[in-house]
Write an enzyme that holds these catalytic residues in place. Structure first.
Site, short mmCIF file in Angstrom:
data_model
loop_
_atom_site.label_atom_id
_atom_site.label_comp_id
_atom_site.label_asym_id
_atom_site.label_seq_id
_atom_site.Cartn_x
_atom_site.Cartn_y
_atom_site.Cartn_z
N PHE A 101 -14.32 -11.08 -13.24
CA PHE A 101 -15.66 -11.30 -12.70
C PHE A 101 -16.09 -10.01 -11.98
CE2 PHE A 101 -18.81 -13.10 -9.88
CZ PHE A 101 -19.30 -14.22 -10.54
N LYS A 116 -17.86 -24.27 -5.92
CA LYS A 116 -17.57 -24.67 -7.30
C LYS A 116 -16.91 -26.07 -7.27
CE LYS A 116 -17.76 -19.94 -8.90
NZ LYS A 116 -17.06 -18.65 -8.97
C1 LIG Z 1 -17.69 -17.51 -8.51
C2 LIG Z 1 -16.82 -16.33 -8.43
C3 LIG Z 1 -17.03 -15.36 -7.45
C4 LIG Z 1 -18.19 -15.47 -6.50
O1 LIG Z 1 -18.13 -14.62 -5.42
P1 LIG Z 1 -19.11 -14.83 -4.17
O2 LIG Z 1 -18.68 -13.84 -3.19
O3 LIG Z 1 -18.94 -16.26 -3.74
O4 LIG Z 1 -20.51 -14.64 -4.66
C5 LIG Z 1 -16.15 -14.29 -7.40
N1 LIG Z 1 -15.12 -14.18 -8.27
C6 LIG Z 1 -14.92 -15.11 -9.24
C7 LIG Z 1 -13.78 -14.96 -10.19
C8 LIG Z 1 -15.77 -16.19 -9.35
O5 LIG Z 1 -15.59 -17.10 -10.31
#
Ligand SMILES: *Cc1c(COP(=O)(O)O)cnc(C)c1O
Length: 423
Positions: free
Chosen positions: A132, A239
């Site tokens: 991500f 989530k």
């Molecule tokens: C949803 C998600 C995030 C989100 O990060 P935020 O700081 O909450 O915006 C980060 N890494 C992964 C792997 C995710 O699935």
């Protein structure tokens, strides 16, 4: 309508829902009539329990102002240890190793900021090409803050098939040049679940600090971070934890790192009993709460009191079993209804083995983006992840087998009606 034989009839799904001991949890959530929600892996739904906890917090503000922190049946000041304990149980950690705080990306920054200590030839951080983006940005930023060169010091394990990672490739990349590794428990796109126990053990053996991004596993899969010996972990609250949009997140730090200075120190990391002495010397709290930064956001924490309690009540092992039954059923129907062949041509990008699968299924299609749009017009909320993934998450707490059956029917009809074609 597509064909249905005995095993693919909707009545089979309805019967499974009737017999399911966890089916009652659905009633605790707000589901919109006529809408099938398959996006709980992006934003979990609101429960009555979470709503009530939020109302309690605003009532307290209304009635008590600043005293809300310390008085009343459940003072705000008590929220964070309650939520932290619920989260710790979910990740298999001692309560003092977990703190409910900030957001995932911020938590990653502060933990990598404390635990990444490049020295000698051990300067690299290991990540992967399917990660991500925010995790990658945080790691690049932390390398740059130490005067390193992200292009050289951030190593990304490649994927052989563009969907998944091979644990052997990760192990091969854990060399003596790697100081720290950050890996996802479940890959956000394909839904592959990595072997956290094995990878943690190898990293530890080789002297690599290992942290897990559990965004797609917290609340969906039981973890044993302490038994595995992980160094740290981060996750978000919105989530599978159903804490609401942008809700409070959490972090785990193994007690072997207690006493370290956080990467991003703030006054909430100072022990409460001396915090208000307002000294200019930072004193780290003796546990994971040292990694708190700011005054905690009560209103984005409150829903978690309700939503995490539901998970504890239902039991994570039982939820995991039900989640696997739902995703098995989804795969079974996609196969049984012929959707993996012409003219439909859907593909499943998620590993079939239970121990390699998270809570969602990645259904791939060349026209995935258009199909997600067509599904939305039909009242099915799924999400699209470029270039070709339709993510479908039947969530153990509130999705039904009938939902899964209906989604597969919609996937069939979208193609049968040509709704996936341009125009
Ligand atoms: C949803 C998600 C995030 C989100 O990060 P935020 O700081 O909450 O915006 C980060 N890494 C992964 C792997 C995710 O699935």
């Amino acid at each position: 309508m597509g064909m249905s034989d005995g095993s693919t009839a909707r009545a089979v799904a309805e019967e499974r829902d009737r017999l399911d001991p966890l089916a009652g949890y659905r009633e605790r959530f707000y589901l919109t009539p006529g809408i099938i929600y398959m996006d709980g892996n992006s934003l979990g739904l609101l429960s009555r329990d979470a709503e009530q906890a939020l109302q309690e917090a605003t009532e307290q503000w209304k009635r008590s102002g600043i005293q809300g922190w310390s008085i009343g049946e459940r003072p705000w000041g008590a929220y964070f240890s309650i939520i932290g304990a619920l989260m710790a149980d979910m990740v298999g950690a001692a309560h003092d190793e977990v703190v409910a705080t900030a957001s995932l990306t911020v938590n990653l920054h502060t933990l990598v900021g404390s635990l990444y200590r490049p020295s000698g030839k051990r300067r690299k951080i290991l990540a992967n090409t399917l990660e991500f983006p925010t995790d990658i940005y945080a790691l690049q930023g932390q390398i740059a803050l130490r005067g390193g060169d992200p292009a050289r010091d951030l190593v990304r394990v490649e994927s052989g098939d563009g969907r998944s990672l091979d644990e052997d490739d990760i192990i091969a990349a854990l060399t003596d040049e790697v100081a720290l590794a950050v890996l996802p428990s479940v890959l956000y796109r394909s839904g592959q679940l990595l072997d956290m126990a094995r990878l943690t053990a190898v990293a530890r053996e080789r002297g690599v600090i290992i942290g897990w991004d559990c965004a797609h596993s917290i609340g969906a899969i039981p973890h044993r971070l302490d038994d595995w010996g992980a160094d740290f972990a981060v996750w978000c609250g919105y989530k599978y934890l159903n804490g609401g949009p942008g809700s409070l997140a959490g972090l785990y730090v193994n007690r072997r790192h207690f006493g370290r200075t956080p990467g991003l120190p703030g006054w909430s990391g100072v022990p409460f009993d001396i915090r208000f002495e307002m000294r200019h010397e930072f004193v780290a709290a003796p546990d994971a709460s040292a990694w708190q930064i700011s005054t905690p956001p009560v209103l984005s924490a409150a829903p978690l009191l309700g939503s995490c309690s539901i998970i504890a009540e239902a039991g994570l092992e039982r939820l995991r079993t039900r989640s696997l039954a739902l995703t098995d059923y989804l795969i079974e129907l996609l196969e049984g209804r012929g959707l993996l062949a012409a003219p439909y041509e859907y593909e499943i990008g998620t590993p079939r083995e239970h121990h390699r699968r998270g809570g969602h299924i990645a259904v791939e299609h060349r026209q995935a983006s258009r199909i997600v749009g067509a599904l939305a017009r039909r009242g099915v909320i799924a999400d699209f992840r470029a270039p070709n993934v339709i993510r479908l998450a039947p969530v153990a707490l509130y999705s039904s087998f009938a939902d899964v059956w209906d989604v597969v029917e919609h996937l069939a009809q979208v193609v049968e009606n040509g709704e996936h074609l341009g125009g």
